[in-house]
Design an enzyme around this catalytic site. Structure first.
Site, PDB file in Angstrom:
ATOM      1  N   GLU A 122       0.883  -1.183   0.000  1.00 51.31           N
ATOM      2  CA  GLU A 122       0.000   0.000   0.000  1.00 51.31           C
ATOM      3  C   GLU A 122       0.908   1.217   0.000  1.00 51.31           C
ATOM      4  OE1 GLU A 122      -3.133  -0.042  -0.255  1.00 51.31           O
ATOM      5  OE2 GLU A 122      -3.850  -1.954   0.523  1.00 51.31           O
ATOM      6  N   CYS A 161      -2.699   9.052   2.139  1.00 47.79           N
ATOM      7  CA  CYS A 161      -2.223   8.525   0.848  1.00 47.79           C
ATOM      8  C   CYS A 161      -3.256   8.726  -0.250  1.00 47.79           C
ATOM      9  CB  CYS A 161      -1.872   7.048   0.987  1.00 47.79           C
ATOM     10  SG  CYS A 161      -3.205   6.071   1.651  1.00 47.79           S
TER      11      CYS A 161
HETATM   12  P1  NAD Z   1       8.137   5.836   4.620  1.00 46.19           P
HETATM   13  O1  NAD Z   1       7.991   4.849   3.526  1.00 46.19           O
HETATM   14  O2  NAD Z   1       9.442   6.499   4.801  1.00 46.19           O
HETATM   15  O3  NAD Z   1       7.777   5.177   6.024  1.00 46.19           O
HETATM   16  C1  NAD Z   1       6.585   4.458   6.205  1.00 46.19           C
HETATM   17  C2  NAD Z   1       6.782   3.469   7.335  1.00 46.19           C
HETATM   18  O4  NAD Z   1       7.702   2.519   6.923  1.00 46.19           O
HETATM   19  C3  NAD Z   1       7.343   4.083   8.624  1.00 46.19           C
HETATM   20  O5  NAD Z   1       6.769   3.459   9.730  1.00 46.19           O
HETATM   21  C4  NAD Z   1       8.792   3.768   8.572  1.00 46.19           C
HETATM   22  O6  NAD Z   1       9.325   3.587   9.860  1.00 46.19           O
HETATM   23  C5  NAD Z   1       8.777   2.471   7.813  1.00 46.19           C
HETATM   24  N1  NAD Z   1       9.995   2.249   7.048  1.00 46.19           N
HETATM   25  C6  NAD Z   1      10.793   3.164   6.451  1.00 46.19           C
HETATM   26  N2  NAD Z   1      11.845   2.546   5.886  1.00 46.19           N
HETATM   27  C7  NAD Z   1      11.699   1.218   6.139  1.00 46.19           C
HETATM   28  C8  NAD Z   1      12.452   0.067   5.834  1.00 46.19           C
HETATM   29  N3  NAD Z   1      13.583   0.123   5.135  1.00 46.19           N
HETATM   30  N4  NAD Z   1      11.994  -1.110   6.277  1.00 46.19           N
HETATM   31  C9  NAD Z   1      10.847  -1.203   6.989  1.00 46.19           C
HETATM   32  N5  NAD Z   1      10.095  -0.162   7.301  1.00 46.19           N
HETATM   33  C10 NAD Z   1      10.512   1.047   6.878  1.00 46.19           C
HETATM   34  O7  NAD Z   1       6.972   6.867   4.407  1.00 46.19           O
HETATM   35  P2  NAD Z   1       6.587   8.131   5.237  1.00 46.19           P
HETATM   36  O8  NAD Z   1       7.064   9.302   4.467  1.00 46.19           O
HETATM   37  O9  NAD Z   1       6.930   8.022   6.672  1.00 46.19           O
HETATM   38  O10 NAD Z   1       4.981   7.976   5.126  1.00 46.19           O
HETATM   39  C11 NAD Z   1       4.251   8.536   4.147  1.00 46.19           C
HETATM   40  C12 NAD Z   1       4.132   7.640   2.906  1.00 46.19           C
HETATM   41  O11 NAD Z   1       3.336   6.505   3.167  1.00 46.19           O
HETATM   42  C13 NAD Z   1       3.431   8.367   1.772  1.00 46.19           C
HETATM   43  O12 NAD Z   1       4.084   8.101   0.567  1.00 46.19           O
HETATM   44  C14 NAD Z   1       2.052   7.771   1.771  1.00 46.19           C
HETATM   45  O13 NAD Z   1       1.340   7.863   0.586  1.00 46.19           O
HETATM   46  C15 NAD Z   1       2.320   6.368   2.147  1.00 46.19           C
HETATM   47  N6  NAD Z   1       1.098   5.771   2.706  1.00 46.19           N
HETATM   48  C16 NAD Z   1       0.396   4.891   1.924  1.00 46.19           C
HETATM   49  C17 NAD Z   1      -0.796   4.347   2.388  1.00 46.19           C
HETATM   50  C18 NAD Z   1      -1.609   3.385   1.556  1.00 46.19           C
HETATM   51  O14 NAD Z   1      -2.443   2.686   2.101  1.00 46.19           O
HETATM   52  N7  NAD Z   1      -1.407   3.307   0.250  1.00 46.19           N
HETATM   53  C19 NAD Z   1      -1.258   4.694   3.660  1.00 46.19           C
HETATM   54  C20 NAD Z   1      -0.503   5.588   4.428  1.00 46.19           C
HETATM   55  C21 NAD Z   1       0.689   6.115   3.938  1.00 46.19           C
END
Ligand code: NAD
Length: 478
Positions: free
Chosen positions: A252, A286
């Site tokens: 997602e 998102c």
């Molecule tokens: P991010 O990808 O940096 O982080 C998201 C989550 O993943 C955080 O909890 C982070 O700790 C974790 N993470 C980061 N790197 C990781 C790794 N290497 N291994 C495992 N976990 C890791 O994103 P962000 O900027 O913190 O969050 C916003 C993003 O999330 C936006 O792009 C948004 O669209 C997306 N999002 C998508 C949905 C959906 O359902 N499609 C829902 C919510 C957020």
């Protein structure tokens, strides 16, 4: 309203809460003040190994637990979430920033999702294929195994429930790493599962250095499924790690929601609906509507109405009564939005309202509307994930659909038109996992939630959410 961050943070492994005990720690901030409010212990490698061992034990026991019993745990958890909603919502607001009323709504949706999954646990069916001479083949759906799940901070209760609910309904065990920034809500949700009677080994909660944790869990032969909610770049990185062991994955990821507003829409109603939806959770959603393509004949009226309504929004601490938009979740977000606004302005966009950081302490950014934004502006191409609305005019239906499908994202899209033939065409041709026509709600417990293209694959919620945690096996009986 004054409130304190009333929770004790820890890891939950094998049915036991683990606290500081010499572990490294992360400071959880209050985005409305920018100040620290709690210390979160981070998992060591030994903790992760314990979590894997527990998940292996948990899967063996949980996969043979009757679906009725699995469903009962989910229903009890839903009831506890509702009972504790006020308390959990305060914690969510204190660590994520969203207005408390939004946090309460989020917890309500999370509870409904668990009720739905409780029912789905009972509807995991197979097929019987008749064969010659009275023999048969059986098509079985079996739980896939221990799940490693990672999720973002923007819906601190719902994202966590979206990972735990379907895995537990399916008969899987799970190791979940929510965001360290919103650990308190995740801890409270896990306590609801624990108090509802979920056996200790079935679900583990860990926090730590994200990259270290995902590499460790995904390299283990114990883990059989990856589920991730977060940004596109991290999603692509994790998908590569999962491919090493042919692990099934649900992704997602981010979006860049196009909104197509045609000149036959109910303009005032459309504006009221869109402005409220755009600035929900300060745009850190998102599926947020982001690129607004408005038909030429109504573009000026739309832009004026959008800016006027946006300028009236009450911004403040999520705990204050009447706040419509809180701070952004972390210091990275206002900095990122400020850069995108500056770059778009330099490229020729007009700032109709907002465009600057909020005053005082905390991670505030003013709700912002930019008009006539050039297609080349970074904001029109990268997911802003903030309180930024980007407006542009269009002429024909073909042009509007071309704009909607222009980017590699394909998560959510919104269309406003009273023309039924056009509604059908938009539903058919827009490349997005979820399309809303004359409305904005895209998330219901019974409907699949997910994207296409760079926005990911697999769906959560609906029957698809549980199905994503099953493997198909065929037994031929001669
Ligand atoms: P991010 O990808 O940096 O982080 C998201 C989550 O993943 C955080 O909890 C982070 O700790 C974790 N993470 C980061 N790197 C990781 C790794 N290497 N291994 C495992 N976990 C890791 O994103 P962000 O900027 O913190 O969050 C916003 C993003 O999330 C936006 O792009 C948004 O669209 C997306 N999002 C998508 C949905 C959906 O359902 N499609 C829902 C919510 C957020």
């Amino acid at each position: 309203m004054t409130a304190t961050y009333d929770t004790s943070l820890g890891l939950y492994i094998g049915g036991e809460w683990l606290h500081a005990d010499g572990r490294d720690a992360h400071e959880v901030l209050n985005p409305a003040t920018g100040r620290g409010q709690a210390r979160l212990p981070l998992a060591t490698t030994a903790d992760l190994d314990r979590a894997l061992e527990a998940a292996e034990r948990g899967f063996k026991a949980w996969r043979v637990t009757p679906p009725e019993a699995r469903g009962q745990v989910l229903q009890k958890t839903a009831a506890l979430l509702r009972e504790r909603a006020e308390r959990i919502a305060t914690i969510a607001t204190l660590e994520q920033g969203k207005p408390r009323a939004e946090a309460i709504g989020e917890i309500g949706l999370a509870a409904s999702l668990l009720d739905f999954h409780a029912g789905e646990a009972l509807r995991i069916y197979g097929r019987v294929l008749p064969r010659p001479a009275g023999t048969r083949s059986l098509v079985l759906q079996q739980p896939i195994g221990p799940v490693a799940a990672f999720c973002a901070w923007n819906f601190p209760a719902l994202n966590v429930v979206r990972k735990l609910g379907p895995a537990i309904a399916a008969g899987c065990s799970i190791i979940l790493k929510p965001s360290e920034e919103t650990a308190g809500t995740a801890v409270e949700v896990m306590r609801c599962f624990q108090d509802a009677g979920l056996p200790g080994d079935v679900a583990q909660l860990v926090f730590g250095v994200p990259d270290t944790i995902s590499r460790h869990l995904l390299a283990s032969p114990i883990t059989r499924k990856l589920s991730f909610t977060g940004s596109v770049p991290v999603g692509k990185h994790l998908a590569k790690l999962a491919a090493e062991t042919m692990m099934k994955a649900t992704m997602e990821l981010g979006g860049h929601g196009p909104v197509l507003v045609f000149d036959d829409c109910d303009l005032e109603k459309t504006l009221d609906t869109l402005v409220a939806h755009k600035f929900r959770n300060a745009g850190q959603v998102c599926i947020a509507p982001t690129r607004f393509y408005v038909q030429e004949g109504i573009y000026d009226r739309f832009a004026a109405g959008f800016a006027e309504r946006t300028g009236r929004l009450k911004v403040g601490s999520g705990l204050e009564a009447g706040t419509q938009m809180g701070p952004m979740a972390n210091p990275r977000r206002p900095a990122a939005i400020a850069e995108l606004v500056e770059e778009a302005r330099a490229a020729g966009a007009k700032v109709l309202t907002g465009g600057a950081r909020g005053e005082g302490e905390g991670f505030f950014f003013t709700p912002t509307v930019l008009a006539d934004v050039p297609l080349e502006a970074r904001a029109m191409n990268e997911e802003p994930f903030g309180p930024l609305a980007l407006l542009r005019p269009f002429g024909s239906d073909d042009e509007a659909i071309g704009h909607a499908n222009r980017l590699p994202f394909g998560l959510a899209a919104y269309c406003f038109t009273e023309n039924g033939r056009r509604q059908n065409r938009l539903g058919d041709e827009i490349e997005a996992g979820m399309v809303a026509i004359n409305g904005v709600r895209l998330s219901w417990p019974d409907s699949p939630f997910g994207g296409m293209k760079d926005s990911g694959y697999g769906s959560e919620d609906g029957p698809e959410g549980v199905a994503a945690h099953m493997v198909t096996k065929t037994v031929h009986m001669s």
